[in-house]
Each structure stands twice: as C-alpha cells, then as structure tokens.
Scaffold this active site. Structure first.
Site, PDB file in Angstrom:
ATOM      1  CB  SER A 237       0.396   5.701  -5.928  1.00 49.08           C
ATOM      2  OG  SER A 237       0.121   4.417  -5.407  1.00 49.08           O
ATOM      3  CE  LYS A 238      -5.723   9.171  -8.633  1.00 47.81           C
ATOM      4  NZ  LYS A 238      -5.589   9.057 -10.072  1.00 47.81           N
ATOM      5  NE  ARG A 239      -0.014   0.823  -5.576  1.00 49.72           N
ATOM      6  CZ  ARG A 239       1.180   0.815  -5.004  1.00 49.72           C
ATOM      7  NH1 ARG A 239       1.291   0.404  -3.796  1.00 49.72           N
ATOM      8  NH2 ARG A 239       2.246   1.208  -5.624  1.00 49.72           N
ATOM      9  N   GLY A 241      -4.215   5.630  -0.502  1.00 51.87           N
ATOM     10  CA  GLY A 241      -5.264   6.506   0.004  1.00 51.87           C
ATOM     11  C   GLY A 241      -4.770   7.923   0.178  1.00 51.87           C
TER      12      GLY A 241
END
Length: 463
Positions: A237-239, A241
């Site tokens: 996911s986004k976290r 990166g």
RNA sequence: GUCCCCAUCGUCUAGUGGCCUAGGACGCCGGCCUCUCACGCCGGUAACAGGGGUUCAAAUCCCCUUGGGGACGCCA
C-alpha cells in the site's frame, strides 16, 4: 478457440505494482498462445473514475510495453448490454426485484453479525414476485443449498457452500449494473477464455460462476494470482511507497527490468533469473505460478535493473539518461553523454543514480566543488610537485587518449620510481573534485585535455 | 466474527514420494582483483512453522494446530 485474456483496471487510481503484474501475466498468456489481449476500463463507479486515471493507466502500460489487441472498452459505454442480460435473468426467474432499503439490509447484516454469522441479506423479497419500481434493486436468486465450485489454474479446486452466499445485487436502484454482473457480461461477450486476475477476486468468483450458470453458458478458465505484499507482509500500500509503476520510471528503472522482476515474483522457470521478453513469451506458463503471496523486494529489483543497465546499448541509454541529467540542470550534447555513459554502466543501479554521479563531467572547472577534506589529506607538498610535473607533460601531449595517458604515466612512474597509488587519488580529486569516480584514464580521455589541465591547475592553487 | 486461500533460507524461489547432507538468486559476511567507488570472480551465512498420521521411504500425500493473507458493499 483463440485464447483471449484481459486486463480490467478501474480508473480510480494509478496502475500499481500488483495490477501491473496481473496485466503482465495476462499479456504473456495471450502472447504465448498467439491469442488476443483485451483492455477494458471498469469505470462503472462514476464518482471515483476519472479520464486522467484512465490515461495514466494507458501510459503505464505503454511504458511497460504491454500492448493490447482489443479495446480499450469502457464499461460506462456498455450499459445497454448489461440491461439486456439483467432482463434475461429476470425473465428466466434467476433474478428478482427487491424493495429493501440499504438501511434495512444493513440491519439484517447486523443481526447476522450478532449471531456470529457472515453478514448477509436475508432474502426477504425473494418470493414476493415484485415488479420494477423506484428504489428497487435486482438480485440474483442463489441456490439455498449445495455448493458452487470452480477449477482455479493456480490454486486448484475452490468451492463454497451456497449457504455462505446471499442474493447479491445485479442492478442498483439507480439502474446501473454492479461489478459482478458487468464483469461476467463483459467477459462473456468479449470471448474471454482465461480470466487472470488478483487473488482478491477469489471470493467474487463463486458469485460470478453462479451468474454464468444462471445464464446457462460455459465457464471461462480462472487463474487467480497471489497478491504482492510489502516488507511487513501486509498488502502493498501507499505507506510502502512507490505505488504507481510510473514512480519506478522516475526512480530510474528500465521497463524491461521491472517486467523481468515482476514476472519472477511469483513465477519461476527453474533457476533462471533473467528473461528477455521473447523468452518470457516462450517460457511463461500458468502452472508455474506460485499459489502464495510474495513480498516485494526493492534490493532484488535494483539488482535486476543494474543488470539491464549493464546490458543495454549506449544508444538506448542516451535519451533515457539525458532526461535525468536535464532534471539536474545540465544539458550536455548527446555525443558527449554517449562517451560518459559506458563509464557508469557497470557501476550504477538506476538511471537516476547514473545521472547524479556524472555531474562533474558537466561542470566547468570553476563550478567544480572540491572535497576540501580530501584535498587537505592528499595534497602533500611531494604530491603537488609530482602533479605539477605531470601537468607539464600533459600540456605537451597532443594525443589525449586513454592509451596515450597510460603511456605517459607509465613512463613517469618508471622514471621516478614512485607508485601510481601515491598520485592516483590526488589526481582523481583534482579532476573530479571527489574521491570516487570511474577509472582515471577513461575519465580523463572523456573529459578532454583542456578540462583536465585547468582542473589540475585549479586544484594545485586551492589552499 | 464467518468464509475462502496460503505456508522451503531475511526476501524471490527450485523441489511434484527415494537423486535432499534441501539447489539457485537477491541481501548480508569474508577473500581475490584494483588508481578510488563500483563491476567481476571465489567462498561463507541461512529454510522444509509445529504435531499427528499414510508409506519400506515424506519438504513432497492426509488431518489437526499455529501463523499469514484475502473477502464478507446499491466499490471495483
């Protein structure tokens, strides 16, 4: 029947790593079987879908080299077809109208949760024989007993008891089809033979199988490829990166490298690590897909990328590296860049890193920043004297080739009896400003006589 | 909570009942090469989640446990 696969992203976000990989598998399977690859944009969620995202997905696929034979189709333009099939289902009695409000259904779900069961719609309108009306949805009448199963090409037989399912919605109260209905109608009408998609759709598949059965049509083959996890083993996911594949382009990855890495993530062919696209098309098979999720490993991607950088031709690299160099504010001639690039091919892991390391080739002697600590350390009076003499000899040389320079130094070392080590680092600092660089002789040749001489002069006058 | 799926080195994987004292790759560690940094080469580290079966024989088949992931929307 010609093998037909599809990639069906919804344009609510960028093309991410996981999507790119399933697209890649679908593409490979179509190419391997000399079949067709269809691109379909699932934009039935009009609130969240945007043309910009569609374009971004198209761009990303283009960068990866995933060309499609049919499409892009847009679900938003196929509404009549979905209605047609919903009517068929209604007519045959496989589907029915339901007047329950979302609030009422939520209440049913809550009650089920209370009892520790799976939250479901309880089938209240199933036998009411309702006709069309405002606020009414259309639901599929799923069998109360028995089980629904299908053969998954990567996971084997998967089956669910029908009692686990509920009468899910096919058409919303606003008249639009839901995902499950639209997918089945699309895959059916587009002649998709192999549905290769993410693992997260396994639970949808029995519902879709039920629709195929209600329509009385044969099932396509299913292949559910596992998810890609972050280093913490959670869904990427986004976290973690770098979600969009285009970010990898910006980071200086070659598309061939990303493709190679992504395919090997969850798929293997013996011990082989590096595959050209042609080789992948030849060797790819769904049977060798791993059934379990895999963790995305940037280090390995970096390694694959460095491999591709080493093995790319300079001509291929020039325009790519040029972009990164320009981002740094330099605008070198292509010919000059072509001479510099080979010096960095063996030492760079990304194109961006490459561009960053070659900065001293683009600066004027005056612009060069010297590592003053290193200057202080290496520029002893003795060393400066040697450099002074060598400078003089360089000025007399006409031929500033790597070979001539090597001769010049060999001669000097021979005469003075000193070791090259004594003057190598000081010389490197003098002409590059720093303590690390490609080989000195190659560097000097590419830099050219004029710059090399002026830099040594400037370095000698530093303190 | 319920259902579905998954389970070999830190990571990607080979392995489809005997070839397994478990192979390769990335990473990491050490060495060599060397004008620096890299590259390259050589070597090392490190895994069959646990427990029961089945079998002459199990990493491979079955069951349970544990762990992980996913799904349970008038999202896709």
């Amino acid at each position: 029947m010609t093998v037909t696969t599809r990639f069906a992203p919804s344009p609510t976000g960028y093309l991410h790593i996981g999507g790119a990989r399933t697209a890649l598998f679908s593409w490979l399977w179509a190419r391997k079987n000399k079949g067709k690859f269809v691109l379909r944009i699932e934009d039935t969620d009009e609130q969240r879908s945007t043309p910009e995202m569609t374009q971004a997905i198209l761009d990303a696929m283009d960068w990866l080299g995933l060309d499609y034979d049919l499409g892009p189709y847009f679900q938003s333009q196929r509404k009549e077809i979905y209605q047609e099939y919903i009517e068929k289902l209604l007519a045959s009695g496989a589907a029915y109208y339901c007047e329950c409000t979302p609030e009422e259904v939520e209440k049913m779900r809550e009650e089920a949760r209370q009892k520790g069961l799976k939250p479901k719609y309880n089938g209240r309108c199933r036998n009411k024989n309702l006709g069309p009306g405002p606020g009414r949805v259309v639901r599929l009448k799923v069998p109360l007993t028995g089980e629904t199963s299908f053969e998954d090409l990567v996971k084997g037989t998967i089956s669910v008891r029908n009692a686990e399912l509920d009468d899910f919605i096919l058409r919303r109260s606003d008249g639009t089809p839901t995902y499950n209905l639209a997918v089945v109608v699309d895959d059916l009408t587009m002649g998709i033979t192999h549905i290769i998609r993410g693992d997260d759709h396994v639970n949808n598949t029995p519902k879709q199988v039920l629709i195929y059965q209600a329509l009385n049509v044969p099932l396509p083959k299913f292949a559910h490829v596992p998810m890609i996890l972050g280093p913490d083993k959670k869904k990427l996911s986004k976290r973690h990166g770098a979600l969009s594949v285009m970010i990898y382009k910006e980071m200086g990855f070659l598309p061939e490298a990303l493709v190679n890495y992504l395919v090997r993530l969850g798929w293997s062919y013996g011990d082989q690590e590096i595959f050209s696209k042609e080789e992948l098309i030849e060797k790819f098979s769904l049977e060798n897909l791993n059934a379990s999720a895999s963790v995305f490993d940037l280090d390995k991607l970096l390694w694959v990328n460095s491999h591709y950088i080493k093995n790319s031709s300079v001509e291929q690299l020039v325009p790519l590296v040029s972009e990164f160099v320009q981002e740094l504010g330099y605008t070198p001639e292509a010919d000059y860049l072509a001479k510099i690039i080979p010096l960095y091919q063996p030492r760079a892991k990304t194109l961006k890193e490459m561009a960053e390391q070659m900065h001293f080739f683009f600066k004027t002697t005056e612009e060069l920043d010297y590592d003053l600590k290193a200057v202080k350390k290496f520029f002893t009076p003795e060393v400066k004297e040697h450099l002074q003499t060598i400078l003089g000899r360089m000025q007399e040389t006409k031929d500033f080739s790597q070979k001539e320079l090597e001769n010049l130094f060999a001669k000097y070392l021979d005469e003075t009896g000193i070791k090259f080590k004594l003057i190598a680092q000081p010389l490197r600092i003098a002409i590059t400003g720093q303590t690390f660089s490609p080989g000195l002789f190659e560097t000097m040749e590419v830099l050219g006589k004029e710059k090399v001489i002026s830099r040594i002069q400037r370095a000698l006058s530093l303190e």
